[in-house]
Design an enzyme around this catalytic site. Sequence first.
Site, PDB file in Angstrom:
ATOM      1  N   VAL A  64       3.741  34.471   1.872  1.00 20.39           N
ATOM      2  CA  VAL A  64       3.053  34.447   2.467  1.00 20.39           C
ATOM      3  C   VAL A  64       2.705  33.115   3.375  1.00 20.39           C
ATOM      4  CG1 VAL A  64       0.310  34.935   2.307  1.00 20.39           C
ATOM      5  CG2 VAL A  64       1.458  35.992   1.685  1.00 20.39           C
ATOM      6  N   GLY A 109       2.392  28.006   1.658  1.00 22.97           N
ATOM      7  CA  GLY A 109       3.531  28.973   1.838  1.00 22.97           C
ATOM      8  C   GLY A 109       3.633  29.678  -0.239  1.00 22.97           C
ATOM      9  N   LYS A 110       3.508  30.661   0.241  1.00 19.45           N
ATOM     10  CA  LYS A 110       3.999  31.508  -1.336  1.00 19.45           C
ATOM     11  C   LYS A 110       4.362  32.389  -1.489  1.00 19.45           C
ATOM     12  CE  LYS A 110       3.013  29.925  -5.954  1.00 19.45           C
ATOM     13  NZ  LYS A 110       2.676  27.737  -5.989  1.00 19.45           N
ATOM     14  N   GLY A 111       5.477  33.001  -2.355  1.00 23.30           N
ATOM     15  CA  GLY A 111       6.238  34.350  -2.705  1.00 23.30           C
ATOM     16  C   GLY A 111       6.345  34.427  -3.637  1.00 23.30           C
ATOM     17  N   ASP A 150       8.938  28.391  -9.138  1.00 22.51           N
ATOM     18  CA  ASP A 150       6.934  28.426  -9.661  1.00 22.51           C
ATOM     19  C   ASP A 150       7.188  29.204 -10.995  1.00 22.51           C
ATOM     20  OD1 ASP A 150       4.339  28.456  -8.836  1.00 22.51           O
ATOM     21  OD2 ASP A 150       4.576  30.586  -9.668  1.00 22.51           O
TER      22      ASP A 150
END
Length: 420
Positions: A64, A109-111, A150
């Site tokens: 995202v 952002g992040k995934g 992460d």
Amino acid sequence: MAADLTCPTNVLESALQQLDDAAALVDLHPDVHAKLRKPRRTLTVSIPTRMDDGRLEVFTGIRVQHNMDRGPCKGGMRYHPCVTVDEVTALAMWMTWKCAVVNIPYGGGKGGVICEPMQMSERELENMTRRFASELVEIIGPEQDIPAPDVNTDERVMGWLMDTYSMQKGYSVPAVVTGKPIAIGGSLGRAKATGRGIVFVTREALRTRGIPVEGARVVVQGFGKVGGAFAELVEELGAKVIAVSDVTGGLFNANGLPIGELSAYTKQNRFIEGFEGGEPITNEELLTLECEVLVPAALENVLTVANAPHVSAKLVVEGANGPTTPEAGRILIDRGIFLVPDILANAGGVTVSYFEWCQGLQMLFWTEEEVNRRLEDVMVRAYHEVHGRSCDLQTDMRNAAMAVAVERVAEAIMARGIYP
Ligand code: NAD
């Protein structure tokens, strides 16, 4: 391991609520507010992966990109069975605020991949990561979106991501990820940067509250990259870490746990379970221990309406992203507990990621002392900007941090205007 399967819920609701509260506080333009409530882009992909037994497993991967108005998206990759689009969206949104609050030129952002990495071999993880990376090639890159580690991902995973991206481009692109091994352009000081940053803000917060750092009792939930490094470094500052926990449970020692020995033990045994330096306690008991500083550094939504009335810390410093539900946050603040919010407290990781990206783009590498000194400057300045704002607005630190962040992002949006 069972505790790990209690998935957090309503994380996106919490993130949206925080934005709405900040919007009201700073009188945010409704157009900007509407834009910021939605991510710019959400990509969901299938990741067919050959497993060691010859089976094909099809995992789901998500990336995202919440906002790019201040610069490329920046944010980690999480491997966990609880990953959902809502969770990743909330985490991407928090990255936008986090980068803005420490004033580095990134959006959020992040995934994540829905998987159980503890039950996968190294080869399976590599196969999955490389296929995921090749699905992301079009939307990541040093100028558009830069992943980082992460939960359950590390420098090894970043190495695979960087290599896969570079293979597809035909040349090495170290600045496509941060948190990668030093041998391929990682930054000195990155591994402990998030924990070190939490130590800087904890020290400033203790000073603000007139509590001596020396001898302060500290409790840490999560003994991974963030919690483990924080515990080691805060002990060096003279504080006493009286309890820590991980997914296997917690350990308590009123005289202080030997953190160096515990770190060495977890390097060998992965988990703290079985270490003989303290009494076993549950994660739930740990959160309500009497102490000066409580640092939840594991997963989201661990401080809830059920346990917030029983938290007995003077300060809660959010090491994890979103560890406190909005209702629990209000309870803590009403009870006079000083809460240092995640977007400020754990921004040290993304700050040194930014340093790593700058070093990679210039191919000019800094000493660890320089990295740590610049990190301290950024964290201390950000802490005092937020604290000053909380005094001016007569509000708590979370609202103040959100106010600083949302205003910075809004300024960028207004300066750019809406395309076309
Ligand atoms: P990690 O995987 O290295 O460590 C997570 C730790 O939490 C482990 O010790 C694990 O056993 C423990 N844990 C997992 N589930 C638990 C449970 N139900 N109860 C108690 N403990 C549990 O991950 P990390 O990188 O240390 O990330 C921790 C948190 O910090 C996450 O919220 C992450 O988004 C956030 N964060 C990480 C970074 C970074 O640089 N790694 C930066 C900012 C924020």
